[in-house]
Design an enzyme around this catalytic site. Structure first.
Site, PDB file in Angstrom:
ATOM      1  N   HIS A  85       2.988 -26.993  10.191  1.00  0.00           N
ATOM      2  CA  HIS A  85       4.442 -27.156  10.246  1.00  0.00           C
ATOM      3  C   HIS A  85       4.807 -28.568  10.649  1.00  0.00           C
ATOM      4  CE1 HIS A  85       3.970 -22.776  11.648  1.00  0.00           C
ATOM      5  NE2 HIS A  85       4.536 -22.700  10.453  1.00  0.00           N
ATOM      6  N   HIS A  87       7.158 -30.319  13.292  1.00  0.00           N
ATOM      7  CA  HIS A  87       7.865 -29.978  14.524  1.00  0.00           C
ATOM      8  C   HIS A  87       8.855 -31.083  14.867  1.00  0.00           C
ATOM      9  CE1 HIS A  87       5.716 -26.331  16.235  1.00  0.00           C
ATOM     10  NE2 HIS A  87       5.183 -26.520  15.037  1.00  0.00           N
ATOM     11  N   HIS A 103       9.730 -25.894  15.734  1.00  0.00           N
ATOM     12  CA  HIS A 103       9.783 -26.290  14.330  1.00  0.00           C
ATOM     13  C   HIS A 103      10.992 -27.174  14.074  1.00  0.00           C
ATOM     14  CE1 HIS A 103       7.338 -22.759  12.444  1.00  0.00           C
ATOM     15  NE2 HIS A 103       6.712 -23.326  13.456  1.00  0.00           N
ATOM     16  N   HIS A 111      13.259 -18.800  10.191  1.00  0.00           N
ATOM     17  CA  HIS A 111      11.892 -19.143   9.787  1.00  0.00           C
ATOM     18  C   HIS A 111      11.505 -18.262   8.602  1.00  0.00           C
ATOM     19  CE1 HIS A 111       7.675 -20.125   9.994  1.00  0.00           C
ATOM     20  NE2 HIS A 111       7.396 -18.837  10.039  1.00  0.00           N
ATOM     21  N   HIS A 120      12.736 -22.927   7.534  1.00  0.00           N
ATOM     22  CA  HIS A 120      12.944 -24.207   8.205  1.00  0.00           C
ATOM     23  C   HIS A 120      12.452 -25.310   7.288  1.00  0.00           C
ATOM     24  CE1 HIS A 120      12.116 -22.049  12.318  1.00  0.00           C
ATOM     25  NE2 HIS A 120      13.281 -21.702  11.800  1.00  0.00           N
ATOM     26  N   ASP A 123       8.835 -25.685   7.721  1.00  0.00           N
ATOM     27  CA  ASP A 123       7.939 -24.572   7.344  1.00  0.00           C
ATOM     28  C   ASP A 123       7.068 -24.940   6.154  1.00  0.00           C
ATOM     29  OD1 ASP A 123       8.930 -22.928   9.327  1.00  0.00           O
ATOM     30  OD2 ASP A 123      10.332 -21.874   8.001  1.00  0.00           O
ATOM     31  N   HIS A 163      -1.849 -24.908  13.523  1.00  0.00           N
ATOM     32  CA  HIS A 163      -2.004 -23.773  14.434  1.00  0.00           C
ATOM     33  C   HIS A 163      -3.354 -23.078  14.252  1.00  0.00           C
ATOM     34  CE1 HIS A 163       2.194 -23.613  15.925  1.00  0.00           C
ATOM     35  NE2 HIS A 163       2.468 -24.157  14.746  1.00  0.00           N
ATOM     36  N   ARG A 180      -1.499 -24.234  19.242  1.00  0.00           N
ATOM     37  CA  ARG A 180      -1.426 -25.493  18.489  1.00  0.00           C
ATOM     38  C   ARG A 180      -2.785 -26.182  18.652  1.00  0.00           C
ATOM     39  NH1 ARG A 180       4.759 -27.432  19.958  1.00  0.00           N
ATOM     40  NH2 ARG A 180       5.668 -25.373  19.583  1.00  0.00           N
TER      41      ARG A 180
END
Length: 191
Positions: A85, A87, A103, A111, A120, A123, A163, A180
């Site tokens: 993602h 962030h 995010h 999401h 998002h 995403d 992730h 993460r």
């Protein structure tokens, strides 16, 4: 003898002028061609390990004619699916990557899966690591920009987070993707 020398110098001068004119014409053509080629803008995120992982890699973004092309190549992942993602904060100082915030979601959407109802702008989705822990993913979109003035599109100063687990593409607000394990700030490359 002086006449032959004068004639020779005159001929040499005429040839030089003619060649000089060709060079000028060619340079003009080159400038015209160069001016018509659109400049691309590049940004990168160097991914470093977080949460006691061994993840590393690089994510490259190239913008050309309003389209941003992203390519990520990561190593050190466990085999299987992992969420990736954008962030909201380009800060990877925390050992667990939490300093990158949530995010990136400038449009305040739910999401979800990229390109479906509600997602998002951060995403990106999932990428799959092979048995050697190597994963690659590409994406192309006009919803991002590199260094533009539109805060709803500009990815500079944001972070890429990788992730531990896959994004389920539905859990709010972040897809239940687990720890993460990699983080990198998206920075503009110098020309």
């Amino acid at each position: 003898m002086k006449n032959y020398l004068s004639i020779g110098l005159l001929c040499l001068a005429l040839v030089s002028c003619k060649d000089s004119k060709k060079v000028e014409e060619n340079n003009t053509d080159m400038v015209t061609v160069t001016d018509t080629i659109a400049k691309s803008v590049t940004a990168t995120a160097t991914i470093s390990a977080k949460s006691n992982s061994s993840v590393s890699g690089r994510v490259t973004f190239v913008e050309n004619d309003g389209m941003v092309f992203m390519e990520a190549e990561l190593t050190g992942l466990t085999p299987g699916m992992h969420a990736i993602h954008i962030h909201e904060t380009g800060d990877c100082s925390a050992e667990d990557g939490s300093s990158a915030g949530g995010h990136w979601n400038p449009t305040h959407a739910d999401h979800g899966a990229w390109g479906h109802d509600g997602f998002h702008l951060g995403d990106i989705g999932n990428l799959e690591a092979d048995e050697n822990g190597i994963a690659r993913i590409t994406k192309e979109t006009d919803l991002w920009c590199i260094g533009c003035e539109d805060a709803n599109k500009n990815i500079i100063g944001k972070a890429i987070i990788v992730h531990k687990d896959a994004d389920d593409l539905k859990s709010q607000p972040s897809g239940a993707a687990g720890d993460r394990v990699g983080c990198g700030e998206i920075v503009l490359e110098k020309e």
